[in-house]
Design a protein around this motif. Structure first.
Motif, mmCIF file in Angstrom:
data_model
loop_
_atom_site.group_PDB
_atom_site.id
_atom_site.type_symbol
_atom_site.label_atom_id
_atom_site.label_comp_id
_atom_site.label_asym_id
_atom_site.label_seq_id
_atom_site.Cartn_x
_atom_site.Cartn_y
_atom_site.Cartn_z
ATOM 1 N N VAL A 125 -108.202 -23.288 3.850
ATOM 2 C CA VAL A 125 -107.107 -23.493 2.532
ATOM 3 C C VAL A 125 -106.171 -22.574 2.576
ATOM 4 C CG1 VAL A 125 -107.052 -23.596 0.049
ATOM 5 C CG2 VAL A 125 -108.944 -24.568 1.045
ATOM 6 N N VAL A 130 -105.093 -28.677 6.327
ATOM 7 C CA VAL A 130 -105.456 -29.443 5.275
ATOM 8 C C VAL A 130 -106.588 -30.553 5.935
ATOM 9 C CG1 VAL A 130 -104.713 -31.502 3.908
ATOM 10 C CG2 VAL A 130 -103.195 -29.662 4.347
ATOM 11 N N ASP A 131 -106.270 -31.052 7.172
ATOM 12 C CA ASP A 131 -107.383 -31.914 7.703
ATOM 13 C C ASP A 131 -108.267 -31.397 8.195
ATOM 14 O OD1 ASP A 131 -105.168 -33.865 7.779
ATOM 15 O OD2 ASP A 131 -104.575 -33.535 9.769
ATOM 16 N N ALA A 133 -109.698 -28.610 6.620
ATOM 17 C CA ALA A 133 -110.684 -28.470 5.432
ATOM 18 C C ALA A 133 -111.320 -29.601 4.720
ATOM 19 C CB ALA A 133 -109.511 -27.901 4.262
ATOM 20 N N GLU A 134 -110.678 -30.765 5.005
ATOM 21 C CA GLU A 134 -111.159 -32.083 4.412
ATOM 22 C C GLU A 134 -112.465 -32.501 5.365
ATOM 23 O OE1 GLU A 134 -112.082 -35.135 2.282
ATOM 24 O OE2 GLU A 134 -110.513 -33.666 1.622
ATOM 25 N N LYS A 135 -112.423 -32.353 6.596
ATOM 26 C CA LYS A 135 -113.557 -32.545 7.297
ATOM 27 C C LYS A 135 -114.447 -31.357 7.430
ATOM 28 C CE LYS A 135 -110.983 -34.598 11.191
ATOM 29 N NZ LYS A 135 -110.288 -34.618 12.473
ATOM 30 N N ARG A 137 -115.186 -30.049 4.579
ATOM 31 C CA ARG A 137 -115.926 -30.359 3.170
ATOM 32 C C ARG A 137 -116.793 -31.320 2.990
ATOM 33 N NH1 ARG A 137 -115.331 -33.885 -0.712
ATOM 34 N NH2 ARG A 137 -113.823 -35.095 0.545
ATOM 35 N N MET A 138 -116.765 -32.294 4.295
ATOM 36 C CA MET A 138 -117.426 -33.595 4.439
ATOM 37 C C MET A 138 -118.770 -33.149 4.999
ATOM 38 S SD MET A 138 -114.455 -36.578 5.041
ATOM 39 C CE MET A 138 -115.963 -37.793 5.328
ATOM 40 N N GLU A 143 -117.146 -27.395 -1.676
ATOM 41 C CA GLU A 143 -115.796 -27.675 -2.093
ATOM 42 C C GLU A 143 -114.791 -26.643 -2.110
ATOM 43 O OE1 GLU A 143 -115.037 -30.715 -3.233
ATOM 44 O OE2 GLU A 143 -116.874 -31.642 -2.700
ATOM 45 N N ASP A 147 -107.006 -27.674 -5.045
ATOM 46 C CA ASP A 147 -106.702 -29.236 -4.777
ATOM 47 C C ASP A 147 -105.958 -29.125 -3.429
ATOM 48 O OD1 ASP A 147 -106.026 -31.939 -4.678
ATOM 49 O OD2 ASP A 147 -104.808 -32.118 -6.434
ATOM 50 N N LEU A 148 -106.874 -30.157 -2.480
ATOM 51 C CA LEU A 148 -106.313 -30.079 -1.167
ATOM 52 C C LEU A 148 -104.833 -30.614 -1.150
ATOM 53 C CD1 LEU A 148 -109.382 -31.086 0.941
ATOM 54 C CD2 LEU A 148 -108.278 -28.733 0.627
ATOM 55 N N THR A 152 -100.668 -29.985 0.971
ATOM 56 C CA THR A 152 -99.678 -30.589 1.926
ATOM 57 C C THR A 152 -98.229 -30.044 1.411
ATOM 58 O OG1 THR A 152 -101.468 -32.436 2.098
ATOM 59 C CG2 THR A 152 -98.960 -32.794 2.745
#
Length: 315
Positions: A125, A130-131, A133-135, A137-138, A143, A147-148, A152
């Motif tokens: 973060v 971003v990408d 971090a999102e992967k 997280r999943m 969490e 806010d991701l 951006t």
């Protein structure tokens, strides 16, 4: 030898004889053997706490001096000298920790997987991945504490500075939060300075001089450090071969990265987020701790942070 073993002092009409074993001027064997500061021979016999332990040369002189004396004197002082050497060897020796012992200590330290996941997420973060971090997280269920979507926008500002589009970067910062530049005059000056550097880089000399006079000079009059940075930047115009000049580093890509990092940190601070990731700080702490431990023990240490491989201690 005799001349160095006797000191005469008159007291109330009679002479008292004091005997000290000395082997050279300003060198007292008693102090060396005791390794303490309660006694020191100077111009007058005194008591002092400013004792400095003897070095190897001093000890060598003691030994050589003793060798020149009779066997009775040698037998008297040799046990003391030997004990002194043993004490020093104990003080300078390092504890040896084997790989098995060290790995056992490491395994005894319990770290929660959740804490490790938070450390990874913090790095992703803060650095703006971003990408990833999102992967993460999943996959891990961790969490992010921010806010991701804001990452951006922050990365767009950072990329604009890295590409030299400073005006665009300033606009994006104001879109995110106008108070960032209003409350941080140093950051705003550095962005304007970077803009001046880009004008000089592109050969727009007249535009650069006008911009420096109208936008940066007034700020330099209010702040001495700003004035020094401005003068150094304008000095770029004085050299034909700018890259090899004393101020050529301002045109290097590292200057853009430095300014971009400063903007990134300011945006993170405005979002109540840490401006630096925790992981690099922990690695610096690891290196510091190893350097401290090196003075006291030989142990399996990590020299390659990339692989984190333990290397056997050097005996």
């Amino acid at each position: 030898m005799i001349s160095y073993c006797q000191i005469y002092r008159k007291e109330k009409g009679f002479t008292k004889l004091y005997q000290y074993f000395r082997f050279e001027e300003n060198f007292d064997l008693v102090t060396v053997i005791k390794s303490a500061g309660f006694y020191r021979f100077a111009k007058h016999t005194d008591y002092s706490s400013d004792f400095v332990p003897p070095n190897s040369l001093m000890k060598s002189k003691i030994f050589c001096s003793l060798q020149g004396q009779n066997s009775k004197l040698m037998s008297l002082f040799w046990p003391l000298i030997r004990q002194l050497a043993e004490i020093e060897a104990m003080a300078t020796s390092k504890k040896l920790i084997t790989r098995e012992e060290w790995e056992k200590k490491l395994n005894d330290v319990k770290i929660q997987k959740e804490d490790m996941n938070k450390l990874v997420m913090n790095f992703l973060v803060t650095e703006g991945y971003v990408d990833a971090a999102e992967k993460f997280r999943m996959e891990s269920g961790t969490e992010p504490d921010i806010d991701l979507a804001t990452i951006t926008d922050r990365m767009a500002v950072k990329k604009a500075v890295q590409l030299g589009n400073v005006e665009d970067a300033i606009e994006k910062v104001n879109d995110l939060n106008p108070e960032i530049l209003d409350t941080n005059p140093q950051l705003f000056f550095h962005l304007q300075q970077q803009r001046l550097i880009e004008l000089i880089r592109n050969g727009k000399v007249e535009e650069a001089l006008e911009f420096a006079q109208e936008e940066l000079a007034p700020r330099g009059e209010e702040n001495q450090s700003f004035l020094e940075e401005l003068e150094r930047t304008v000095a770029l115009l004085a050299f034909e071969d700018v890259k090899n000049s004393p101020v050529g580093d301002l045109l290097d890509i590292s200057q853009r990265l430095k300014t971009a990092s400063e903007v990134n940190a300011a945006i993170l601070t405005s979002q109540s987020h840490e401006k630096d990731p925790k992981l690099p700080g922990l690695l610096r702490m690891l290196l510091w701790a190893q350097n401290q431990l090196d003075e006291k023990a030989a142990y399996p240490r990590i020299t390659d942070l990339f692989t984190a491989t333990l290397e056997d201690p050097v005996v």
